[in-house]
Design an enzyme around this catalytic site. Structure first.
Site, PDB file in Angstrom:
ATOM      1  N   HIS A 163       0.838  -1.196   0.000  1.00 52.29           N
ATOM      2  CA  HIS A 163       0.000   0.000   0.000  1.00 52.29           C
ATOM      3  C   HIS A 163       0.882   1.260   0.000  1.00 52.29           C
ATOM      4  CE1 HIS A 163      -3.692   2.328   1.168  1.00 52.29           C
ATOM      5  NE2 HIS A 163      -2.769   3.129   1.677  1.00 52.29           N
ATOM      6  N   GLU A 164       1.853   1.281   0.887  1.00 51.49           N
ATOM      7  CA  GLU A 164       2.700   2.473   0.991  1.00 51.49           C
ATOM      8  C   GLU A 164       3.584   2.626  -0.249  1.00 51.49           C
ATOM      9  OE1 GLU A 164       1.650   4.315   3.142  1.00 51.49           O
ATOM     10  OE2 GLU A 164       0.675   2.932   4.529  1.00 51.49           O
TER      11      GLU A 164
HETATM   12 ZN   LIG Z   1      -2.718   5.190   2.099  1.00 47.54          ZN
END
Ligand SMILES: [Zn+2]
Ligand SMILES: [Zn+2]
Length: 792
Positions: A477-478
């Site tokens: 996600h990051e």
């Molecule tokens: Zn995020």
């Protein structure tokens, strides 16, 4: 008339008058002091003048209509023309309109003919006589407004860039015989517009100018949200100095950074991803439209490491005994809000040599072909998308920093995940926009599971327990934010779905690739996650105020600013917002719908084209819509998506986002999971969520559930549901698991406090109070307030 906002519940004001002057570069020179819990030093801001600002704005006009009318009419700041949706905000914006600057000391300390007086800079910083009082009213002139709060500003001065040896090459005149304001501004004007292939020279001159002597103090005043600077006689932005130095000091209670200790008990400080962004770390232009580069020299005791958004992997330089200095820089212009810093006694961990797959690569020094036209749509900078070897780099160089006591678990869980996740991201989206990455395990009080900034990712310790699933998905996600959120930013922060929707959708895609799942397994995993998110979305739609669920609360006014450039971020300071995922989830379902409609191949090729076109730029929702149209993506049902995005999203409209994947009817293996001897974390979450819907469960059932799946050893998402189950059924035998969760997984535990309290069970309420007592000192403001409200 300084009507104060209620900072705990309102829209976030962006005060900087960016329509008049735009910061192009910051030079920070700071000392980090753990005893006084302050960061102190100077910041030098280099500005682009109004005419250049105007040019640039109109060149990005094709895709968005930012109304920066009359960028060049300078006087005192105009009242803000923001629609009166919020009386208090407007009132406060008008507040600085009758702000007055004193005449005290105006008898020129600098000579109007331009003979600068270098003695001025020796005047020390303890207190400036130029700090304004408000005795004299009505001075007209250009007022520079910067976003700033919780900072002690000590002195503001003009920087004499003309005093830098060799600087005359940035002027038309060969000799600097007569030094005037105009000449200094000409030098800065040339410097900020140097072509990208001279980036190193530019950086070097920025640094030298940053150290140039001052040539006259400027008047300044501060209020809750801003720092205002004036130079007597400067009527317009073009007369105003284009390089200024601010001497300042942060406050221990400032909300941009948290002073705390790491999991090994050693002191540290880091930017917390605050709703007020970095304005309590340094005075800046906050609106995303002010994209700038920066460099920073940060000094701290030698036992500390300084990590920062910088494209160089800085190493410490020892200064005097026991003190080190770290220098970082970026050459890609980004909003000041994205700058991140962390200082602590962390340990770097490394993979064993033979596992290292990355090739050494120095992006900055490599041969770039600077052919911005046609290839890149952004302002010029040394862009990786134009560099063949950068484009081919699957895994970028990275470092991992962790607190001593988490060394082993990070070595085992986190380290091996990084190369496959980076490489998966590259296989889906292509070129990594950033040349390198630091990953830091942040202290236990960090209020979310992760945060992405240029060149640095923060991960919560909650990602480290259980199997590697939560760690992998969060890391993915990051990593996705490097493209969506950072390289392509939102022009208006109310449109957070633009970064969060994409990152949430891409995390699944990257993660299935990183695990090398077969297409069938990948689909299964993604469907299951969609199902969990669908449940979460429904829950939030039921339980959150409707106006907070809208993806574009400013509707057609999204992206608009006042004449001065000031604006507000809707609900930007509302504490509830921090705990909501509606925007992540709606954005995710929208993109999932799009991917289903287009088919994966078309969808991902569309994404790559999109990234290629818009990296290095800021966008609005309309841009995506327009881009789809321009690429002949005609979707049946697309109208509904637009409706869902542009208007009030009622529940039934959300349904359109997920047509083609109806979870309610598929029932999603609820029956089968119950009989699975071994369950994956997502399956366990689903199982526990279904059990949470049961009115009663016998203690024996709970006990055998816990034993069968070793629930207390699972990842934080699973343990969270387990704790909810324990609280709901007042299962005292497992209260210690709840207690541990509240202390060790603070990013996720806030709502558990509420559940403990409403259970009306004295023991559970006591448990909540006990844990809050232990955790509250370290908790960030909004979380602590929220819990305090629940408890009393
Ligand atoms: Zn995020
Ligand atoms: Zn580019």
């Amino acid at each position: 008339m300084d009507t104060k906002l209620d900072p705990s519940r309102d829209d976030l004001p962006l005060m900087a008058n960016t329509s008049h002057m735009l910061v192009k570069h910051y030079v920070l020179d700071l000392d980090v002091n753990f005893e006084s819990q302050t960061i102190e030093g100077t910041i030098v801001l280099f500005f682009e003048d109004g005419n250049q600002v105007k040019k640039q704005t109109s060149s990005t006009e094709e895709t968005c209509q930012l109304e920066s009318s009359e960028a060049c009419t300078f006087r005192a700041p105009e009242p803000c023309h923001i629609p009166a949706t919020n009386a208090r905000t407007v009132a406060s914006k008008l507040g600085y309109n009758d702000f007055a600057i004193c005449d005290k000391g105006e008898k020129d300390t600098f000579d109007k003919d331009g003979n600068h007086d270098n003695q001025e800079q020796a005047s020390g910083i303890s207190s400036s006589e130029y700090c304004c009082d408000t005795r004299n009213h009505g001075r007209e002139g250009f007022l520079l407004v910067l976003d700033c709060c919780d900072l002690s500003v000590l002195k503001v001065e003009e920087v004499d860039v003309a005093a830098v040896p060799g600087i005359e090459k940035f002027t038309r005149s060969s000799k600097l015989s007569v030094i005037s304001e105009e000449l200094r501004n000409e030098v800065v004007g040339e410097l900020v517009t140097l072509p990208a292939d001279r980036w190193r020279e530019q950086l070097d001159y920025y640094a030298r100018c940053g150290q140039a002597p001052g040539c006259g103090e400027l008047f300044f005043d501060t209020d809750t949200w801003s720092l205002q600077i004036r130079k007597p006689g400067a009527l317009t932005a073009s007369d105003f100095p284009h390089a200024i130095r601010i001497w300042y000091k942060t406050k221990p209670e400032g909300r941009s950074v948290a002073w705390t200790s790491d999991q090994s008990g050693r002191p540290c400080v880091y930017t917390v991803g605050s709703p007020i962004n970095n304005r309590a770390l340094f005075p800046c232009q906050e609106p995303p439209v002010a994209m700038s580069t920066w460099q920073a020299t940060v000094r701290a005791a030698a036992s500390f490491v300084v990590l920062m958004s910088g494209e160089n992997s800085a190493k410490p330089t020892q200064l005097r005994e026991g003190c080190s200095s770290w220098h970082y820089y970026v050459t890609m212009p980004m909003p000041a809000a994205t700058l991140t810093i962390a200082v602590g006694c962390w340990t770097e961990i490394k993979l064993e040599k033979d596992l290292v797959t990355e090739r050494p690569f120095s992006s900055s020094e490599a041969n770039f072909r600077f052919v911005c036209a046609g290839v890149c749509g952004h302002v010029e900078y040394p862009c990786r998308f134009q560099n063949a070897s950068a484009t081919a780099q699957e895994v970028i160089p990275h470092r991992v920093f962790v607190p001593m006591c988490l060394r082993d678990v990070c070595q085992e869980t986190l380290l091996p995940l990084i190369p496959p996740c980076l490489s998966a991201a590259h296989s889906v989206l292509g070129t990594h926009p950033f040349s390198r990455l630091d990953i830091l395990i942040v202290p236990a009080n960090f209020s979310s599971l992760g945060m992405a900034s240029p060149h640095i990712i923060f991960l919560s310790q909650s990602t480290l327990t259980g199997m590697n699933h939560l760690c992998g998905t969060r890391l993915c996600h990051e990593i996705a934010h490097a493209w969506f959120g950072l390289a392509i930013g939102a022009r208006d922060w109310t449109e957070e779905w633009l970064s969060e929707g994409f990152a949430t959708h891409l995390e699944d895609v990257f993660w299935t690739k990183a695990q090398q799942l077969s297409p069938h397994e990948a689909q299964e995993q993604q469907e299951l996650r969609a199902c969990l998110r669908w449940r979460r979305l429904q829950d939030e739609l039921r339980n959150s105020p409707e106006e907070m669920q809208v993806l574009r609360p400013s509707k057609e006014k999204t992206g608009q600013v006042s004449d001065s450039g000031a604006s507000v971020v809707k609900h930007g300071l509302n504490p509830e917002k921090i705990f909501m995922q509606v925007h992540y989830l709606k954005g995710y379902f929208l993109l999932r719908f799009l991917a289903k409609r287009l088919g994966n191949e078309t969808y991902f090729s569309f994404l790559r084209k999109f990234v290629h076109t818009f990296h290095g730029q800021l966008i609005l929702s309309q841009v995506i819509d327009g881009f789809l149209g321009a690429h002949d993506v005609q979707l049946k049902g697309m109208r509904h998506v637009e409706i869902g995005l542009c208007q009030h999203s009622k529940r039934k409209r959300i349904d359109y986002f997920i047509q083609g994947g109806n979870y309610e009817q598929s029932g999603h293996k609820e029956g089968s999971v119950l009989f699975c001897p071994q369950l994956l974390p997502d399956q366990l979450v689903l199982l526990l969520e279904h059990l949470l819907e049961q009115k009663t469960l016998k203690p024996q059932t709970l006990q055998s559930l816990q034993r069968t799946y070793r629930l207390q050893e699972q990842d934080a998402e699973v343990r969270h549901r387990w704790c909810e189950l324990v609280v709901k059924h007042r299962h005292a035998q497992a209260h210690r698991h709840v207690e541990r969760f509240l202390l060790e997984d603070q990013a996720m535990g806030v709502h558990l406090y509420g559940e403990l309290m409403v259970s009306e069970d004295a023991r559970q309420q006591q448990l909540a109070r006990r844990c809050f007592e232990l955790a509250k000192v370290q908790m960030d403001g909004p979380s602590a307030d929220m819990v305090a409200q629940m408890l009393f």
